[in-house]
Design an enzyme around this catalytic site. Structure first.
Site, PDB file in Angstrom:
ATOM      1  N   GLN A  38      -8.385  -5.119 -15.003  1.00 43.17           N
ATOM      2  CA  GLN A  38      -9.356  -6.101 -14.503  1.00 43.17           C
ATOM      3  C   GLN A  38     -10.524  -5.450 -13.762  1.00 43.17           C
ATOM      4  O   GLN A  38     -11.359  -6.147 -13.204  1.00 43.17           O
ATOM      5  CB  GLN A  38      -8.669  -7.165 -13.648  1.00 43.17           C
ATOM      6  CG  GLN A  38      -8.132  -6.694 -12.312  1.00 43.17           C
ATOM      7  CD  GLN A  38      -7.285  -7.752 -11.626  1.00 43.17           C
ATOM      8  OE1 GLN A  38      -6.160  -8.031 -12.003  1.00 43.17           O
ATOM      9  NE2 GLN A  38      -7.832  -8.381 -10.604  1.00 43.17           N
ATOM     10  N   TYR A  59      -2.417  -4.250  -0.109  1.00 38.97           N
ATOM     11  CA  TYR A  59      -3.257  -4.179   1.087  1.00 38.97           C
ATOM     12  C   TYR A  59      -3.336  -5.573   1.711  1.00 38.97           C
ATOM     13  O   TYR A  59      -4.399  -6.170   1.860  1.00 38.97           O
ATOM     14  CB  TYR A  59      -4.639  -3.609   0.781  1.00 38.97           C
ATOM     15  CG  TYR A  59      -5.154  -2.824   1.969  1.00 38.97           C
ATOM     16  CD1 TYR A  59      -4.640  -1.563   2.255  1.00 38.97           C
ATOM     17  CD2 TYR A  59      -6.089  -3.351   2.839  1.00 38.97           C
ATOM     18  CE1 TYR A  59      -5.047  -0.859   3.369  1.00 38.97           C
ATOM     19  CE2 TYR A  59      -6.504  -2.657   3.967  1.00 38.97           C
ATOM     20  CZ  TYR A  59      -5.977  -1.406   4.223  1.00 38.97           C
ATOM     21  OH  TYR A  59      -6.383  -0.715   5.327  1.00 38.97           O
ATOM     22  N   LEU A  60      -2.151  -6.051   2.052  1.00 38.70           N
ATOM     23  CA  LEU A  60      -1.982  -7.462   2.389  1.00 38.70           C
ATOM     24  C   LEU A  60      -2.627  -7.817   3.725  1.00 38.70           C
ATOM     25  O   LEU A  60      -2.690  -6.997   4.640  1.00 38.70           O
ATOM     26  CB  LEU A  60      -0.487  -7.787   2.436  1.00 38.70           C
ATOM     27  CG  LEU A  60       0.273  -7.443   1.157  1.00 38.70           C
ATOM     28  CD1 LEU A  60       1.756  -7.769   1.326  1.00 38.70           C
ATOM     29  CD2 LEU A  60      -0.293  -8.172  -0.058  1.00 38.70           C
ATOM     30  N   GLY A 100      -4.231 -13.780   4.715  1.00 39.14           N
ATOM     31  CA  GLY A 100      -4.438 -14.676   3.566  1.00 39.14           C
ATOM     32  C   GLY A 100      -3.254 -14.593   2.598  1.00 39.14           C
ATOM     33  O   GLY A 100      -2.719 -15.626   2.163  1.00 39.14           O
ATOM     34  N   HIS A 101      -2.815 -13.371   2.284  1.00 41.52           N
ATOM     35  CA  HIS A 101      -1.659 -13.218   1.382  1.00 41.52           C
ATOM     36  C   HIS A 101      -0.407 -13.806   2.024  1.00 41.52           C
ATOM     37  O   HIS A 101       0.423 -14.406   1.343  1.00 41.52           O
ATOM     38  CB  HIS A 101      -1.375 -11.740   1.117  1.00 41.52           C
ATOM     39  CG  HIS A 101      -2.450 -11.030   0.361  1.00 41.52           C
ATOM     40  ND1 HIS A 101      -3.258 -10.087   0.941  1.00 41.52           N
ATOM     41  CD2 HIS A 101      -2.846 -11.115  -0.928  1.00 41.52           C
ATOM     42  CE1 HIS A 101      -4.096  -9.619   0.045  1.00 41.52           C
ATOM     43  NE2 HIS A 101      -3.884 -10.225  -1.095  1.00 41.52           N
ATOM     44  N   VAL A 128      -8.027 -18.478   3.663  1.00 36.52           N
ATOM     45  CA  VAL A 128      -7.740 -18.153   5.072  1.00 36.52           C
ATOM     46  C   VAL A 128      -8.914 -17.321   5.588  1.00 36.52           C
ATOM     47  O   VAL A 128      -9.408 -16.425   4.892  1.00 36.52           O
ATOM     48  CB  VAL A 128      -6.413 -17.364   5.194  1.00 36.52           C
ATOM     49  CG1 VAL A 128      -6.093 -17.050   6.649  1.00 36.52           C
ATOM     50  CG2 VAL A 128      -5.276 -18.160   4.555  1.00 36.52           C
ATOM     51  N   SER A 165     -10.051 -10.798   2.845  1.00 34.92           N
ATOM     52  CA  SER A 165     -10.009 -10.077   1.580  1.00 34.92           C
ATOM     53  C   SER A 165      -9.623  -8.640   1.875  1.00 34.92           C
ATOM     54  O   SER A 165     -10.006  -8.090   2.922  1.00 34.92           O
ATOM     55  CB  SER A 165     -11.395 -10.112   0.927  1.00 34.92           C
ATOM     56  OG  SER A 165     -11.497  -9.086  -0.044  1.00 34.92           O
ATOM     57  N   SER A 166      -8.899  -8.034   0.951  1.00 34.85           N
ATOM     58  CA  SER A 166      -8.518  -6.621   1.141  1.00 34.85           C
ATOM     59  C   SER A 166      -9.756  -5.738   1.189  1.00 34.85           C
ATOM     60  O   SER A 166      -9.708  -4.621   1.696  1.00 34.85           O
ATOM     61  CB  SER A 166      -7.606  -6.157   0.007  1.00 34.85           C
ATOM     62  OG  SER A 166      -6.511  -7.024  -0.081  1.00 34.85           O
ATOM     63  N   GLU A 171      -7.223 -20.078  -3.245  1.00 36.33           N
ATOM     64  CA  GLU A 171      -8.397 -20.817  -3.758  1.00 36.33           C
ATOM     65  C   GLU A 171      -9.682 -20.022  -3.558  1.00 36.33           C
ATOM     66  O   GLU A 171     -10.713 -20.357  -4.131  1.00 36.33           O
ATOM     67  CB  GLU A 171      -8.506 -22.174  -3.056  1.00 36.33           C
ATOM     68  CG  GLU A 171      -7.448 -23.134  -3.537  1.00 36.33           C
ATOM     69  CD  GLU A 171      -7.395 -24.429  -2.737  1.00 36.33           C
ATOM     70  OE1 GLU A 171      -8.199 -24.602  -1.791  1.00 36.33           O
ATOM     71  OE2 GLU A 171      -6.523 -25.264  -3.065  1.00 36.33           O
TER      72      GLU A 171
HETATM   73  O1  PAF Z   1      -6.082 -11.994  -7.069  1.00 34.94           O
HETATM   74  C1  PAF Z   1      -5.564 -10.869  -7.260  1.00 34.94           C
HETATM   75  O2  PAF Z   1      -5.161 -10.163  -6.327  1.00 34.94           O
HETATM   76  C2  PAF Z   1      -5.406 -10.357  -8.686  1.00 34.94           C
HETATM   77  O3  PAF Z   1      -6.494 -10.726  -9.465  1.00 34.94           O
HETATM   78  C3  PAF Z   1      -4.081 -10.776  -9.339  1.00 34.94           C
HETATM   79  C4  PAF Z   1      -3.984 -12.281  -9.489  1.00 34.94           C
HETATM   80  C5  PAF Z   1      -2.905 -10.264  -8.497  1.00 34.94           C
HETATM   81  C6  PAF Z   1      -3.967 -10.166 -10.732  1.00 34.94           C
HETATM   82  O4  PAF Z   1      -4.024  -8.782 -10.700  1.00 34.94           O
END
Ligand code: PAF
Length: 283
Positions: free
Chosen positions: A61, A32-33, A36-37, A176, A185-186, A148
């Site tokens: 996670q 979901y770019l 920032g990505h 960004v 953020s996504s 960051e």
């Molecule tokens: O920052 C993220 O999008 C995630 O925590 C990562 C580093 C891709 C790990 O799943």
């Protein structure tokens, strides 16, 4: 642009580049770019001859009550954006391919993972450290680029790489922001219009902290001013405000004598926003 859905496909692409003597940079993402990505991808491009982006919404996670199921996804759009940035390969495994059955090994950086966001999200950084280690082992990059914005995540990854002698360089990219200062953020797409209009308060609180730090304010005054600014947004549910040593994330009190990082976690409805800024008495 190669699309690798298996570890074997990814490894063989990297092997071929290595035979040509090329260096490789990895940009790990959960898809979901946004802009920032793409900033991370551009920095990766500057660093290495070949760029791999990974897209994997990592279940390990997410806590049991977190947004794994509703985490936004748009594979076709992500691929189009990465192609336009000249990415060489995208690694996008499914959960079964990534973790297989019967996995029982985790990577943990216990000190840095138990505090701050880690205390609010038990197991989160263990999941991040584990999946990032797996990505490093599969892609074997020379460089890996992280935002960051996820300051604690970056600190965990840097410590892990140092402690385990992982042979790559970790590169941080500045946050960004949208025009009103909201960190990209996504998750931002899930904010209601009313909450989106208020969400710029996080960056205003950070800017206020930087001003006051320059004027010599102590930690208690900084904390009070940040909370005061956040309170100006009626829907902001402040989960945490932390002012920590910028390097070790240790707690601070009294006068600010060296760079500190302000870490914010603020919920708007069900959307948890985080933001951060390094502040210093002399910048
Ligand atoms: O920052 C993220 O999008 C995630 O925590 C990562 C580093 C891709 C790990 O799943």
């Amino acid at each position: 642009m190669k699309i690798c859905r298996t570890k074997a496909e990814m490894r063989s692409a990297v092997c071929a580049w290595r035979r040509e003597g090329a260096t490789v940079a990895l940009v790990p993402t959960m898809g979901y770019l946004h802009e920032g990505h793409l900033g991370l991808v551009r920095l990766a491009r500057d660093k290495a001859e070949r760029v791999v982006a990974s897209i994997f919404v990592n279940p390990t996670q997410f806590g049991p009550n977190e947004d794994l199921e509703t985490y936004p996804r748009d594979e076709a759009r992500d691929l189009a954006l990465l192609q336009a940035e000249g990415v060489d390969a995208v690694f996008m495994p499914g959960v079964a391919e990534m973790y297989g059955a019967g996995g029982d090994t985790f990577v943990e950086v216990p000190g840095l993972s138990a505090i701050l966001q880690g205390a609010l999200r038990p197991g989160h950084f263990r999941g991040v450290a584990t999946v990032v280690t797996k990505l490093f082992n599969i892609v074997t990059p020379d460089f890996a680029v992280f935002g960051e914005k996820d300051y604690q995540q970056l600190a965990v990854i840097r410590q892990m790489v140092r402690d385990l002698d992982m042979p790559l360089e970790i590169v941080g990219h500045p946050t960004v922001r949208e025009a009103d200062g909201l960190a990209m953020s996504s998750r931002n797409v899930r904010l209601s219009a009313e909450h989106r209009a208020q969400a710029g308060v996080l960056s205003r609180a950070l800017a206020r902290a930087q001003e006051l730090a320059k004027a010599g304010a102590d930690i208690a005054a900084l904390d009070a001013a940040i909370r005061d600014e956040l309170a100006s947004a009626p829907a902001a549910d402040v989960k945490s405000v932390d002012i920590r040593d910028a390097e070790t994330l240790a707690e601070l009190s009294g006068r600010l004598e060296r760079p500190a990082v302000v870490l914010l976690a603020v919920a708007f409805g069900s959307v948890l926003l985080i933001d951060q800024q390094v502040i210093s008495p002399d910048t």
